[in-house]
Design an enzyme around this catalytic site. Structure first.
Site, PDB file in Angstrom:
ATOM      1  N   LEU A  13       0.827  -1.211   0.000  1.00  0.00           N
ATOM      2  CA  LEU A  13       0.000   0.000   0.000  1.00  0.00           C
ATOM      3  C   LEU A  13       0.862   1.263   0.000  1.00  0.00           C
ATOM      4  O   LEU A  13       0.568   2.231  -0.714  1.00  0.00           O
ATOM      5  CB  LEU A  13      -0.907  -0.011   1.246  1.00  0.00           C
ATOM      6  N   ASP A  34      11.013   3.826   5.478  1.00  0.00           N
ATOM      7  CA  ASP A  34      10.816   2.376   5.633  1.00  0.00           C
ATOM      8  C   ASP A  34      12.089   1.787   6.222  1.00  0.00           C
ATOM      9  O   ASP A  34      13.151   2.418   6.158  1.00  0.00           O
ATOM     10  CB  ASP A  34      10.499   1.722   4.270  1.00  0.00           C
ATOM     11  N   ARG A  36      13.444  -0.735   4.878  1.00  0.00           N
ATOM     12  CA  ARG A  36      14.198  -1.147   3.687  1.00  0.00           C
ATOM     13  C   ARG A  36      14.010  -0.089   2.604  1.00  0.00           C
ATOM     14  O   ARG A  36      13.254   0.848   2.775  1.00  0.00           O
ATOM     15  CB  ARG A  36      13.702  -2.501   3.189  1.00  0.00           C
ATOM     16  N   ASP A  51      13.367   2.816  11.321  1.00  0.00           N
ATOM     17  CA  ASP A  51      12.738   1.734  12.083  1.00  0.00           C
ATOM     18  C   ASP A  51      11.778   2.415  13.044  1.00  0.00           C
ATOM     19  O   ASP A  51      12.208   3.099  13.978  1.00  0.00           O
ATOM     20  CB  ASP A  51      13.812   0.941  12.849  1.00  0.00           C
ATOM     21  N   TYR A 140      -2.752 -10.589  14.526  1.00  0.00           N
ATOM     22  CA  TYR A 140      -2.935  -9.400  13.682  1.00  0.00           C
ATOM     23  C   TYR A 140      -4.282  -8.734  13.973  1.00  0.00           C
ATOM     24  O   TYR A 140      -4.359  -7.525  14.212  1.00  0.00           O
ATOM     25  CB  TYR A 140      -2.843  -9.842  12.220  1.00  0.00           C
TER      26      TYR A 140
HETATM   27  P1  NAD Z   1       3.419  -4.573   3.610  1.00  0.00           P
HETATM   28  O1  NAD Z   1       3.867  -5.711   4.450  1.00  0.00           O
HETATM   29  O2  NAD Z   1       3.400  -4.734   2.135  1.00  0.00           O
HETATM   30  O3  NAD Z   1       4.277  -3.287   3.936  1.00  0.00           O
HETATM   31  C1  NAD Z   1       4.659  -2.933   5.237  1.00  0.00           C
HETATM   32  C2  NAD Z   1       5.938  -2.107   5.135  1.00  0.00           C
HETATM   33  O4  NAD Z   1       6.320  -1.766   6.456  1.00  0.00           O
HETATM   34  C3  NAD Z   1       7.096  -2.875   4.498  1.00  0.00           C
HETATM   35  O5  NAD Z   1       7.662  -2.135   3.451  1.00  0.00           O
HETATM   36  C4  NAD Z   1       8.082  -3.053   5.648  1.00  0.00           C
HETATM   37  O6  NAD Z   1       9.436  -3.008   5.243  1.00  0.00           O
HETATM   38  C5  NAD Z   1       7.724  -1.887   6.533  1.00  0.00           C
HETATM   39  N1  NAD Z   1       8.149  -2.102   7.921  1.00  0.00           N
HETATM   40  C6  NAD Z   1       8.111  -3.260   8.611  1.00  0.00           C
HETATM   41  N2  NAD Z   1       8.620  -3.065   9.833  1.00  0.00           N
HETATM   42  C7  NAD Z   1       8.977  -1.770   9.910  1.00  0.00           C
HETATM   43  C8  NAD Z   1       9.578  -0.982  10.919  1.00  0.00           C
HETATM   44  N3  NAD Z   1       9.936  -1.499  12.114  1.00  0.00           N
HETATM   45  N4  NAD Z   1       9.800   0.327  10.673  1.00  0.00           N
HETATM   46  C9  NAD Z   1       9.482   0.859   9.474  1.00  0.00           C
HETATM   47  N5  NAD Z   1       8.932   0.149   8.468  1.00  0.00           N
HETATM   48  C10 NAD Z   1       8.686  -1.147   8.692  1.00  0.00           C
HETATM   49  O7  NAD Z   1       1.968  -4.157   4.136  1.00  0.00           O
HETATM   50  P2  NAD Z   1       0.804  -3.426   3.309  1.00  0.00           P
HETATM   51  O8  NAD Z   1       0.002  -4.478   2.667  1.00  0.00           O
HETATM   52  O9  NAD Z   1       1.351  -2.322   2.519  1.00  0.00           O
HETATM   53  O10 NAD Z   1      -0.073  -2.877   4.510  1.00  0.00           O
HETATM   54  C11 NAD Z   1       0.046  -1.533   4.965  1.00  0.00           C
HETATM   55  C12 NAD Z   1      -0.924  -1.341   6.101  1.00  0.00           C
HETATM   56  O11 NAD Z   1      -2.254  -1.562   5.639  1.00  0.00           O
HETATM   57  C13 NAD Z   1      -0.730  -2.289   7.283  1.00  0.00           C
HETATM   58  O12 NAD Z   1      -0.967  -1.599   8.482  1.00  0.00           O
HETATM   59  C14 NAD Z   1      -1.779  -3.349   7.071  1.00  0.00           C
HETATM   60  O13 NAD Z   1      -2.182  -3.927   8.274  1.00  0.00           O
HETATM   61  C15 NAD Z   1      -2.895  -2.542   6.437  1.00  0.00           C
HETATM   62  N6  NAD Z   1      -3.776  -3.385   5.642  1.00  0.00           N
HETATM   63  C16 NAD Z   1      -3.343  -3.933   4.472  1.00  0.00           C
HETATM   64  C17 NAD Z   1      -4.192  -4.758   3.744  1.00  0.00           C
HETATM   65  C18 NAD Z   1      -3.758  -5.409   2.469  1.00  0.00           C
HETATM   66  O14 NAD Z   1      -4.521  -6.199   1.894  1.00  0.00           O
HETATM   67  N7  NAD Z   1      -2.545  -5.122   1.973  1.00  0.00           N
HETATM   68  C19 NAD Z   1      -5.502  -4.986   4.193  1.00  0.00           C
HETATM   69  C20 NAD Z   1      -5.903  -4.428   5.413  1.00  0.00           C
HETATM   70  C21 NAD Z   1      -5.044  -3.599   6.114  1.00  0.00           C
HETATM   71  N1  SER Z   2      -5.086  -8.354   3.510  1.00  0.00           N
HETATM   72  C1  SER Z   2      -4.814  -8.380   4.910  1.00  0.00           C
HETATM   73  C2  SER Z   2      -4.335  -9.714   5.329  1.00  0.00           C
HETATM   74  O1  SER Z   2      -4.704 -10.668   4.675  1.00  0.00           O
HETATM   75  C3  SER Z   2      -6.071  -8.020   5.670  1.00  0.00           C
HETATM   76  O2  SER Z   2      -5.728  -7.112   6.628  1.00  0.00           O
HETATM   77  O3  SER Z   2      -3.650  -9.804   6.303  1.00  0.00           O
END
Ligand code: NAD
Ligand code: SER
Length: 314
Positions: A13, A34, A36, A51, A140
């Site tokens: 996202l 991030d 990374r 971090d 989670y």
């Molecule tokens: P993702 O795992 O793709 O990305 C998370 C990012 O956070 C990664 O780039 C990672 O390197 C970074 N990260 C991890 N630990 C870290 C730290 N200590 N400090 C800084 N950065 C750190 O996740 P996403 O899918 O992009 O999700 C983003 C948010 O949206 C999350 O809070 C997730 O719970 C929420 N969300 C996502 C979805 C989905 O389907 N993708 C659905 C519901 C909610």
């Molecule tokens: N797409 C997310 C997951 O599957 C929902 O928060 O974890």
């Protein structure tokens, strides 16, 4: 123009949100951070390694860039969280508390995503209401539900302008997912485009709520830009776009790739999915700040395939 900082900007996202926010607000006004990276798609603007568990590093960046808005996206997602529950809890909760604390006196507006994972086996599965039984059974989901309660607490007690959405599974072509239960709905497209069959870790009839990434990014920015009086829910808003099962998305892909085949080999993620809703009632978000999705399943499939096909050609 408020300066924005995104935590977790290299994720599924975060990458797309960074691109859109830079387009709307100007590159230099959106600082991507991030653990990374930077990943190529967001290497065109300010980037800092951060971090989020390191509070002083976070505060140094807020000061350095005079940040007024934070989008806090870093988290361990549902499937990955079950591999190391203690760490998932630590990252998801400690990081949110750090950001909420900054909302008391430094940051003016915060975005933090919740998830359909806040619901559980006792929640009504169809048309899940905004306010209902919430009994998540993954680390989670528990962390997201606790996070929602903290968001509302910081808003009510300290006036923190925190805004949040309960996303369904997010699907986009620019980025890969990071360890969720809905990840299959991204992977399936890559297999179809490559001419391979797909092995699905959910069973064929498991219906989950999903959303195309452009809709998710739009919902996020619309909520953040909504006048303060329109944001009545300070825990997190239900938002919805479509719901489908693995067999339904397979059939839709077969309209474009008739030979495409999915095999079903459910693993531990099946149990996580079974605790989640099938369809979501998002009428409160629609009424409060005008949420409206643009993409349904046929449009999602057409768009994903068209973009991924182009990437392979070039
Ligand atoms: P993702 O795992 O793709 O990305 C998370 C990012 O956070 C990664 O780039 C990672 O390197 C970074 N990260 C991890 N630990 C870290 C730290 N200590 N400090 C800084 N950065 C750190 O996740 P996403 O899918 O992009 O999700 C983003 C948010 O949206 C999350 O809070 C997730 O719970 C929420 N969300 C996502 C979805 C989905 O389907 N993708 C659905 C519901 C909610
Ligand atoms: N797409 C997310 C997951 O599957 C929902 O928060 O974890």
């Amino acid at each position: 123009m408020n300066k924005i900082l995104i935590v977790g900007a290299c994720g599924q996202l975060g990458t797309e949100l960074t691109i859109k926010l830079r387009e709307l607000k100007g590159k230099d006004n959106v600082v991507a951070t991030d653990l990374r990276g930077p990943v190529d798609l967001i290497a065109d603007g300010p980037f800092e390694k951060l971090d989020i568990l390191d509070k002083s590093q976070f505060h140094d960046l807020l000061k350095k860039y005079q940040i007024k808005e934070v989008y806090h996206l870093a988290a361990v997602l549902s499937a990955k969280g079950e591999q190391d529950p203690q760490f998932a809890w630590r990252l998801n909760m400690e990081s949110l508390m750090t950001v909420l604390e900054a909302g008391k006196d430094i940051v003016e507006k915060i975005y933090w995503p919740s998830s359909i994972a806040v619901f559980g086996p006792g929640t009504p599965k169809q048309n899940t209401p905004q306010d209902t039984i919430m009994d998540p059974n993954t680390v989670y989901g528990i962390s997201k539900l606790a996070g929602e309660r903290w968001c509302e607490y910081y808003h009510d007690k300290y006036g923190v302008d925190i805004r949040s959405l309960r996303y369904p599974g997010l699907i986009g072509y620019k980025t890969l997912p990071g360890g969720g239960t809905t990840d299959y709905a991204v992977d399936i497209f890559h297999k179809a485009i490559a001419g391979n069959s797909f092995e699905c870790f959910l069973n064929e009839n498991t219906v989950l709520p999903m959303m195309y990434m452009d809709d998710a990014v739009k919902a996020t920015i619309d909520l953040m830009e909504a006048p303060i009086g329109k944001v009545r829910v300070r825990s997190s808003y239900n938002v919805a776009a479509m719901s489908f099962s693995p067999s339904q998305i397979t059939s839709e892909i077969q309209k474009h790739y008739p030979d495409f085949v999915t095999r079903y080999v459910p693993d531990f993620r099946q149990q996580i999915a079974e605790g989640w809703p099938s369809t979501i009632d998002d009428s409160v978000a629609r009424a409060d700040w005008g949420w409206k999705n643009a993409f349904d399943l046929p449009e999602l499939v057409e768009t994903m395939l068209a973009h991924l096909k182009k990437e392979i050609v070039f």
